[in-house]
Design a protein around this motif. Structure first.
Motif, PDB file in Angstrom:
ATOM      1  N   GLY A  21       8.676 -27.906  26.909  1.00 53.08           N
ATOM      2  CA  GLY A  21       7.864 -29.084  26.630  1.00 53.08           C
ATOM      3  C   GLY A  21       7.802 -30.059  27.797  1.00 53.08           C
ATOM      4  O   GLY A  21       6.867 -30.847  27.912  1.00 53.08           O
ATOM      5  N   ARG A  22       8.821 -30.006  28.656  1.00 52.80           N
ATOM      6  CA  ARG A  22       8.849 -30.955  29.778  1.00 52.80           C
ATOM      7  C   ARG A  22       7.895 -30.549  30.878  1.00 52.80           C
ATOM      8  O   ARG A  22       7.197 -31.373  31.439  1.00 52.80           O
ATOM      9  N   GLU A  23       7.930 -29.261  31.213  1.00 51.38           N
ATOM     10  CA  GLU A  23       6.947 -28.765  32.171  1.00 51.38           C
ATOM     11  C   GLU A  23       6.810 -27.257  32.012  1.00 51.38           C
ATOM     12  O   GLU A  23       7.725 -26.591  31.521  1.00 51.38           O
ATOM     13  N   GLU A  24       5.701 -26.749  32.442  1.00 46.73           N
ATOM     14  CA  GLU A  24       5.471 -25.309  32.387  1.00 46.73           C
ATOM     15  C   GLU A  24       6.551 -24.617  33.213  1.00 46.73           C
ATOM     16  O   GLU A  24       6.834 -25.031  34.341  1.00 46.73           O
ATOM     17  N   THR A  25       7.157 -23.575  32.643  1.00 48.98           N
ATOM     18  CA  THR A  25       8.261 -22.937  33.362  1.00 48.98           C
ATOM     19  C   THR A  25       8.398 -21.481  32.958  1.00 48.98           C
ATOM     20  O   THR A  25       7.645 -20.990  32.123  1.00 48.98           O
ATOM     21  N   TYR A  26       9.362 -20.766  33.568  1.00 46.17           N
ATOM     22  CA  TYR A  26       9.506 -19.336  33.293  1.00 46.17           C
ATOM     23  C   TYR A  26      10.943 -18.998  32.909  1.00 46.17           C
ATOM     24  O   TYR A  26      11.855 -19.828  33.060  1.00 46.17           O
ATOM     25  N   GLY A  27      11.138 -17.776  32.429  1.00 49.63           N
ATOM     26  CA  GLY A  27      12.404 -17.373  31.811  1.00 49.63           C
ATOM     27  C   GLY A  27      13.660 -17.662  32.613  1.00 49.63           C
ATOM     28  O   GLY A  27      14.606 -18.252  32.101  1.00 49.63           O
ATOM     29  N   TYR A  28      13.630 -17.247  33.882  1.00 51.39           N
ATOM     30  CA  TYR A  28      14.845 -17.412  34.676  1.00 51.39           C
ATOM     31  C   TYR A  28      15.192 -18.886  34.859  1.00 51.39           C
ATOM     32  O   TYR A  28      16.360 -19.284  34.770  1.00 51.39           O
ATOM     33  N   ALA A  29      14.166 -19.720  35.116  1.00 50.54           N
ATOM     34  CA  ALA A  29      14.404 -21.150  35.320  1.00 50.54           C
ATOM     35  C   ALA A  29      14.981 -21.780  34.048  1.00 50.54           C
ATOM     36  O   ALA A  29      15.870 -22.633  34.107  1.00 50.54           O
ATOM     37  N   ILE A  30      14.491 -21.325  32.892  1.00 52.62           N
ATOM     38  CA  ILE A  30      15.005 -21.842  31.617  1.00 52.62           C
ATOM     39  C   ILE A  30      16.477 -21.461  31.458  1.00 52.62           C
ATOM     40  O   ILE A  30      17.316 -22.275  31.070  1.00 52.62           O
ATOM     41  N   THR A  31      16.785 -20.199  31.783  1.00 54.48           N
ATOM     42  CA  THR A  31      18.167 -19.729  31.668  1.00 54.48           C
ATOM     43  C   THR A  31      19.088 -20.572  32.545  1.00 54.48           C
ATOM     44  O   THR A  31      20.167 -21.000  32.120  1.00 54.48           O
ATOM     45  N   ARG A  32      18.653 -20.793  33.785  1.00 51.45           N
ATOM     46  CA  ARG A  32      19.457 -21.592  34.730  1.00 51.45           C
ATOM     47  C   ARG A  32      19.722 -22.976  34.165  1.00 51.45           C
ATOM     48  O   ARG A  32      20.837 -23.494  34.226  1.00 51.45           O
ATOM     49  N   GLN A  33      18.687 -23.563  33.590  1.00 48.31           N
ATOM     50  CA  GLN A  33      18.832 -24.915  33.065  1.00 48.31           C
ATOM     51  C   GLN A  33      19.844 -24.956  31.922  1.00 48.31           C
ATOM     52  O   GLN A  33      20.660 -25.866  31.847  1.00 48.31           O
ATOM     53  N   LEU A  34      19.793 -23.944  31.064  1.00 46.77           N
ATOM     54  CA  LEU A  34      20.745 -23.877  29.949  1.00 46.77           C
ATOM     55  C   LEU A  34      22.160 -23.657  30.471  1.00 46.77           C
ATOM     56  O   LEU A  34      23.118 -24.236  29.966  1.00 46.77           O
TER      57      LEU A  34
END
Lengths: 108, 118, 108
Positions: A21-34
């Motif tokens: 919801g914050r910005e368009e992103t992809y799987g790996y970036a989401i994983t890193r953030q978590l």
């Protein structure tokens, strides 16, 4: 913290919605953030299954974009239904966490 | 009425013929296993046999894929065809089988990857 | 199913397996074990649905990023598979439903 898998079930999907919801992103970036958030056991596969489900339930918009290396990457953004789902998630979370905290406090 | 009559005596004949044609393309040991699978699924075939079709299709699909990959039958089905059929049909004990496949999957991955790493 | 469908299906399947063969060996091992498990579990949309090609997409991205396969899936590959098919009914479930339905009407 170890062994959060069971407890995180059901809430990770909400976390992924929030991140998308914050910005368009992809799987790996989401994983890193978590992972950086402290959920170190979350692997890309976990996020992949969640993204698949979000896509199937039509909560996200998907765009394939070329990446620097390898095959094109899938980028995810929330659509309207996704935003509604996210709002629902936070409302539920608010409810559950406040009740659980109340339980904890009442024992003191 | 037995399963065969149920199947061949109905509008499912055509679908059934298609299964047979596919099965004939399999290696011999796979064909034998297919026969056993049919026999073991028979008790589940209760009413019309129609509801068994997708399950048979799934089982045949598994055999086809495995045969094409050159996997041994043992590797694919293990040594327990009745159990495999129970799990396919979702009958009693299906859970147990799924748990076993789950363990099998992780064990095979660990074993094969460690062999690779040397 | 028409002969045309079967031929078309086989072509697609062969193209799919060619992509699998092009993966590094560790990925190939895990893919094959997963596929075998998924075929046994039997989600109804497996043979011609997007699930298996999707896994290959996901793996190809991991390869391009230079990751090992278990980094992607986590050690519990079975849990990854179960997550993948969580929302898809299996043949067994559809079958069980169909017999309970028939029994229901037969008793009336």
């Amino acid at each position: 913290m170890d062994d959060l898998t069971e407890m995180l079930k059901g809430t990770l999907e909400g976390c992924v919605l929030e991140i998308i919801g914050r910005e368009e992103t992809y799987g790996y970036a989401i994983t890193r953030q978590l992972n950086e958030l402290g959920f170190v056991d979350v692997v890309e596969g976990t996020v992949y299954t969640i993204l698949l489900r979000l896509e199937r339930n039509k909560l996200v918009q998907v765009a394939k974009r070329p990446s620097g290396v390898g095959p094109p990457r899938k980028f995810y953004a929330l659509n309207e239904a996704g935003c509604e789902e996210l709002a629902k998630f936070w409302a539920k979370w608010q409810y559950v966490s406040s009740r659980i905290n109340r339980l904890k406090e009442s024992g003191r | 009425m037995n399963f065969w009559e149920t199947i061949t005596g109905s509008d499912l004949t055509r679908e059934w013929k298609a299964f047979e044609a596919r099965a004939e393309a399999l290696p011999d040991d796979y064909q034998a296993a297919w026969g056993q699978i049919i026999a073991h699924l028979f008790p589940y075939g209760g009413f019309t046999g129609r509801n068994l079709m997708p399950i048979l299709d799934a089982a045949l699909g598994l055999l086809e894929v495995a045969a094409a990959d050159g996997q041994s039958l043992q590797e694919v089905l293990g040594d327990d065809i009745p159990g495999f059929c129970t799990a396919l049909a979702g009958g009693e004990g299906a859970r147990t089988y799924r748990d076993r496949w789950r363990e099998q999957l992780n064990r095979n991955v660990a074993k094969k990857l460690s062999r690779l790493g040397g | 199913m028409s002969i045309q469908d079967i031929i078309e299906g086989k072509k697609q399947w062969r193209a799919h397996m060619a992509r699998v063969k092009a993966l590094p060996q560790d990925y190939r091992i895990v893919y094959k074990e997963m596929q075998r498990y998924l075929f046994k579990v039997g989600p109804v949309d497996l043979p011609d649905g997007p699930l298996l090609p999707g896994i290959v997409d996901f793996f190809e991205e991991g390869v391009a990023a230079g990751k090992g396969v278990l980094e992607l899936t986590g050690n519990d590959v079975a849990a990854f598979c179960d997550d993948l098919v969580k929302d898809s009914p299996t043949f067994a479930e559809v079958y069980q439903q169909s017999i309970s339905g028939e029994r229901g009407t037969a008793e009336k």
